[in-house]
Design a protein around this motif. Sequence first.
Motif, mmCIF file in Angstrom:
data_model
loop_
_atom_site.group_PDB
_atom_site.id
_atom_site.type_symbol
_atom_site.label_atom_id
_atom_site.label_comp_id
_atom_site.label_asym_id
_atom_site.label_seq_id
_atom_site.Cartn_x
_atom_site.Cartn_y
_atom_site.Cartn_z
ATOM 1 N N LYS A 1 -22.662 96.620 107.154
ATOM 2 C CA LYS A 1 -22.729 95.453 107.922
ATOM 3 C C LYS A 1 -23.196 93.407 108.167
ATOM 4 C CE LYS A 1 -26.069 97.182 111.486
ATOM 5 N NZ LYS A 1 -27.360 98.406 112.113
ATOM 6 N N VAL A 2 -23.815 93.802 106.571
ATOM 7 C CA VAL A 2 -24.079 92.406 106.441
ATOM 8 C C VAL A 2 -22.475 92.109 106.243
ATOM 9 C CG1 VAL A 2 -24.726 90.489 104.063
ATOM 10 C CG2 VAL A 2 -25.914 92.513 104.971
ATOM 11 N N ILE B 1 -30.142 88.107 108.282
ATOM 12 C CA ILE B 1 -29.859 88.478 107.669
ATOM 13 C C ILE B 1 -29.870 89.337 107.138
ATOM 14 C CG2 ILE B 1 -27.102 89.546 107.759
ATOM 15 C CD1 ILE B 1 -26.106 87.106 108.026
ATOM 16 N N LYS C 1 -24.231 101.204 103.514
ATOM 17 C CA LYS C 1 -23.937 101.119 104.895
ATOM 18 C C LYS C 1 -24.768 99.322 105.612
ATOM 19 C CE LYS C 1 -25.137 104.132 108.801
ATOM 20 N NZ LYS C 1 -25.858 104.758 109.316
ATOM 21 N N ALA C 2 -25.554 98.835 104.808
ATOM 22 C CA ALA C 2 -26.215 97.859 105.252
ATOM 23 C C ALA C 2 -25.194 96.275 104.714
ATOM 24 C CB ALA C 2 -27.843 97.988 104.051
ATOM 25 N N THR C 3 -24.500 96.866 103.374
ATOM 26 C CA THR C 3 -23.159 96.019 102.728
ATOM 27 C C THR C 3 -22.290 95.608 103.616
ATOM 28 O OG1 THR C 3 -24.228 97.134 100.561
ATOM 29 C CG2 THR C 3 -22.244 95.033 101.073
ATOM 30 N N LYS D 1 -33.185 91.553 109.083
ATOM 31 C CA LYS D 1 -32.499 92.452 109.945
ATOM 32 C C LYS D 1 -31.663 94.105 108.644
ATOM 33 C CE LYS D 1 -32.478 90.343 114.173
ATOM 34 N NZ LYS D 1 -33.067 90.715 114.692
ATOM 35 N N THR D 2 -31.779 93.214 108.060
ATOM 36 C CA THR D 2 -30.653 94.452 107.217
ATOM 37 C C THR D 2 -31.016 95.219 106.134
ATOM 38 O OG1 THR D 2 -28.968 92.604 105.867
ATOM 39 C CG2 THR D 2 -28.620 93.686 108.523
ATOM 40 N N LYS D 3 -32.442 94.401 105.074
ATOM 41 C CA LYS D 3 -33.407 94.430 104.043
ATOM 42 C C LYS D 3 -32.333 94.785 103.261
ATOM 43 C CE LYS D 3 -36.735 96.983 106.819
ATOM 44 N NZ LYS D 3 -36.067 96.430 107.888
ATOM 45 N N THR D 4 -31.122 93.328 103.106
ATOM 46 C CA THR D 4 -30.440 93.311 101.693
ATOM 47 C C THR D 4 -31.333 92.198 100.893
ATOM 48 O OG1 THR D 4 -29.377 92.438 102.899
ATOM 49 C CG2 THR D 4 -28.652 94.629 102.423
ATOM 50 N N LEU E 1 -26.067 92.787 114.042
ATOM 51 C CA LEU E 1 -27.343 93.823 113.363
ATOM 52 C C LEU E 1 -28.120 94.601 114.027
ATOM 53 C CD1 LEU E 1 -27.910 90.754 111.486
ATOM 54 C CD2 LEU E 1 -26.001 92.810 110.350
#
Lengths: 205, 247
Positions: free
Chosen positions: A178-179, A151, A174-176, A154-157, A203
């Motif tokens: 998604k996570v 995760i 946006k990524a947050t 793929k989301t760069k978090t 994702l």
Amino acid sequence: MEFIGEKIYLPGDVVFEGKAPRSLELIVYEKDGKVIASVPLTLTEDKRIIPLESVFKPKVGDPIVGIVEDKRGPNFVVDTGTAYSGMILARETKGIFRRDDVVFGKVARVEEGGTFILGEIRKLIGGRIFEVPPSKVPRIIGKGASMVNMIKEKTKTQIYVGANGYIWIRGSPKATIKVMNAIKLIVRSSHLRGLTDRIAKMLEE
Amino acid sequence: MGMESDIELIKDGKRLDGRGLYEFRKPLKLEVGVLEDADGSAYIHWGGNKIVAGVYGPKQVLPRHLEDPNKAIVRAYYMMGTFSSIEEHGRSAPSRRSLELSMVIGNALESIIRVEEIPSTMVDVYMVVLQAEGGTRVAALTAAVAALMNAGIPLRDIAAGVAVGKVAGEIVLDIGKEEDMYGEADMPMAYDREGNLLLLQMDGKMTVEEVRRALELGWEKVQELFSLQRRAIEAYYRGEIEKKLSL
């Protein structure tokens, strides 16, 4: 998707004959040489006990994400969203904490009554906290942290997962989101097979 | 109980609603995981009863002085919706009746929870009756046990309850509202699977022999409720609920 185990055991069902592992005191108990279920659980093919639900009780080494809620003398009280609070001892840290600071640490020792002392404290700046049932945490982390690492990649978090059920996420809005959606899906279908692939697909969309 | 009436409660072995002497009311459905924010929840639809149970905990004990370092505190709240039956219920403070039922259900639940494993904590169990048709305390308890399982609270065993009564001289299972009002006796009971009696109340008049028969009938039929609870848990965790949601 397929269910991870075969049979579902309810509290009071005999799981197998033998000894109950100490580490699973909230999951099973022992009676007349038999291991009895204490929560709904299932067995994998290699006879590993998988609880479908369970409650959090701190054990030494558990990673914890918490929120500083109070100062008691020189020490700090950390809210973990569970029945048990953490403590940061002033003599074990150089940091200064304020109310609502988010911290990550590991349980160093557990005192009577369940209050625990946190060690290896790290302050987490920014980001946001998401809450899940503590029993779903192992599935979110995955085997050898495979799920959470995927995760993150793929989301760069940045993600910190506490055994207490608090998850700290920092990334673009946006990524947050998604996570958070991915984690919600894991929570909802934590007892089904083939989850990692499904999350990966989700994702990438 | 014991009110005068010219209604014939049992005719040719059939009861008012057409079921036999030893049959449950229909529908008898149980579903777990119905509330998003509760740690565990269940909904039971049992004849004319509709009850939601929600479990919150284990959580920090408030007020703090109630904390017990040796065990968890279990608090049960049985509430009737103001709209749940013809009589008035739930206006302002809890009634004498709902306090009593909260206590007896709470005691039954505490005896199956492994309270010593989660010391210094508190578990709240809320049961709200949306619609009532008699026998709500045992229906609420049956749902509450399913909600406790859904919350992952460590349990020693599961439990369920049913009300057995005496109507028109016959011992009958699962008495409904009219049978409760015009029948001769009502005896709600709850068992765990080892056969321990966790809850037993009675009003009306029965002989010792009839009480014994009622207890045996209750024990025999409560097995069906255990399998109802099992089916509800199975359906939830095998993902059947999720399949339904995604359609």
